[in-house]
Design an enzyme around this catalytic site. Structure first.
Site, PDB file in Angstrom:
ATOM      1  N   SER A  15      28.343 120.131  77.745  1.00 46.98           N
ATOM      2  CA  SER A  15      28.856 119.897  76.389  1.00 46.98           C
ATOM      3  C   SER A  15      27.778 120.066  75.323  1.00 46.98           C
ATOM      4  CB  SER A  15      29.462 118.493  76.295  1.00 46.98           C
ATOM      5  OG  SER A  15      28.528 117.508  76.710  1.00 46.98           O
ATOM      6  N   ASP A  44      28.722 107.789  70.451  1.00 47.09           N
ATOM      7  CA  ASP A  44      28.146 108.997  71.036  1.00 47.09           C
ATOM      8  C   ASP A  44      26.721 109.136  70.525  1.00 47.09           C
ATOM      9  OD1 ASP A  44      27.372 111.475  71.921  1.00 47.09           O
ATOM     10  OD2 ASP A  44      29.096 112.566  71.113  1.00 47.09           O
ATOM     11  N   HIS A  47      25.397 113.730  71.875  1.00 45.99           N
ATOM     12  CA  HIS A  47      25.662 114.968  71.145  1.00 45.99           C
ATOM     13  C   HIS A  47      25.190 114.830  69.696  1.00 45.99           C
ATOM     14  CE1 HIS A  47      28.568 114.762  74.511  1.00 45.99           C
ATOM     15  NE2 HIS A  47      28.215 116.032  74.652  1.00 45.99           N
TER      16      HIS A  47
END
Length: 463
Positions: free
Chosen positions: A186, A440, A443
């Site tokens: 990702s 998160d 990312h």
């Protein structure tokens, strides 16, 4: 002008009719005129800035003549003409050549982007949360209501060289009639979507293909340039049967002696492959080689030999690069760049589902935050694999391996993650307090620090 000069003042028996001081003064005027004529004829790329250059040349002429009068016995050289790409310094020399400037312009030496610091930057990003339509929802921090915007105004400044600002025009011109693919997990997708947004500020991409959940396989085309950017999901680069928690399978089954043909079979059609993996190796896994289980990681519930993930990560990277070299040599031999993005650290400071998991609002200063052992080892593995892969491929193979060394610069950006703003309005309009909310801290917000990864990618492909 030069012809008239020679007709009026002929040389006889190699002696000057004029006094020496006066002849040299006139000669200087003639040389200046020749230099200026040469500039106009051979550097048309800067015609738009002609008036500025003319003024500069006139000033330099006056300075040279004045110096000649003051020092009559010393012949001063004329200043050199400006380099062909002087009018576009933001692109750098490599980008200047890519845009069609003369090949003889020397390229600067390779830059070490791994060592530097984040400096304040007043210039806004090339895109925002609404101007780009390819941002993954969970990384669109602006649209999800992140109240602070300071994380947008920093620029990576290497210590020993310059990192030019990203030029969508330069990248797209280089990518004309080419195919670039991001392969990995990702974070590879995060970097791919960043590049798409950066390029979209110049030319809008069209989605030509999509397959798999969460947009795992996609292909975009930039019609104006006949350029293609693809995204391939492959979190280990090699073959894997992914874990399925809902089915009671909590381990990834990784096959070290088999390759992920979903992307590897497309290698021959690619001009650039950007590989980015790492975080999935930290997840519990069972490792297969030669038709048998050889070890596992974080598998106390299984009757297998326990191992750390560093050796498996190293094995997967080296085997992948060796297979890329083998397939490249078996194919048509077209020029190809294989770039590996180094490990991008996470910044969790607490529970992933509690407010304040990654609360920082500014980058760490130089020396304030060192690399941890895991980050250092993962980075070192990639750098060493690139070096050995390049040695094995050979200089004349047309295959170039490169490391996008982003670990240090990413490590200093704890402020660049979505945190709770991976979801829209995570606090429902109220204060954060001690509420439980998903965070998160792996990312990157878009726009954000991940755009710098692609600034380095641009310099890498243009080198």
């Amino acid at each position: 002008m030069v012809t008239n000069f020679l007709q009026k003042y002929q040389l006889q028996n190699h002696q000057l009719i004029l006094p020496k001081k006066q002849f040299i003064t006139y000669a200087l005027y003639a040389l200046v005129a020749l230099a200026f004529l040469h500039y106009l004829l051979f550097y048309p790329a800067l015609a738009s800035g002609k008036s500025v250059v003319v003024a500069q040349v006139q000033e330099e002429v006056a300075a040279v003549v004045s110096a000649r009068v003051d020092a009559p016995e010393q012949l001063l050289p004329l200043p050199p003409p400006p380099s062909p790409n002087q009018g576009d310094k933001a692109l750098g020399n490599r980008q200047g050549r890519a845009l069609g400037f003369p090949e003889e312009v020397p390229a600067p030496p390779p830059c070490d982007y791994s060592d530097g610091e984040w400096a304040p930057e007043a210039r806004p990003p090339l895109y925002n949360g609404t101007s780009c339509g390819t941002i993954k929802d969970g990384q669109n921090c602006m649209a999800h209501g992140r109240p602070d915007t300071g994380y947008l105004y920093w620029r990576w400044r290497p210590r020993g060289c310059d990192l030019p600002a990203f030029s969508p025009e330069a990248f797209l011109r280089w990518l004309r009639n080419k195919h670039l693919a991001f392969v990995g997990d990702s974070l590879a997708r995060n970097q791919a979507e960043s590049l798409l947004c950066l390029l979209a500020s110049r030319s809008p991409p069209e989605l030509a293909y999509r397959d798999g959940e969460e947009n795992r396989f996609r292909r975009f085309v930039f019609r104006e340039f006949n350029a293609t950017v693809s995204v391939f999901w492959s979190p280990f680069l090699v073959k894997v049967a992914e874990k399925a928690e809902h089915a009671g399978v909590r381990h990834n089954n990784v096959f070290l002696d088999a390759f992920d043909e979903r992307w590897m079979s497309q290698l021959g059609a690619l001009d650039v492959a950007v590989l980015s993996v790492g975080h999935w190796f930290l997840i519990p896994g069972v490792y297969h080689d030669g038709g048998r289980v050889v070890a596992c990681h974080d598998c106390a519930d299984l009757n297998h030999t326990e191992t750390d993930f560093f050796g498996v990560f190293r094995d997967a990277i080296h085997r992948t690069l060796a297979e890329v070299t083998r397939r490249h040599s078996d194919g048509a031999g077209k020029k190809k760049v294989v770039a590996l993005t180094t490990f991008s650290p996470a910044h969790f400071e607490g529970d992933w589902d509690k407010t304040g998991a990654c609360p920082k609002k500014r980058p760490y200063r130089a020396g304030e935050k060192g690399l941890g052992y895991t980050e250092s080892e993962m980075r070192k593995t990639v750098v060493e694999a690139v070096r050995s892969g390049a040695d094995a491929a050979g200089a004349g193979s047309g295959l170039r391996f490169a490391a996008l060394d982003v670990t240090a610069l990413a490590n200093l950006r704890p402020d660049g993650h979505p945190g709770p703003y991976m979801n829209k309005d995570p606090f429902g309009g109220g204060g954060a307090g001690d509420r439980r909310v998903q965070n998160d801290c792996v990312h990157w917000c878009m726009p954000g620090p991940v755009d710098t990864f692609n600034e380095i990618l641009l310099q890498t492909v243009l080198r």
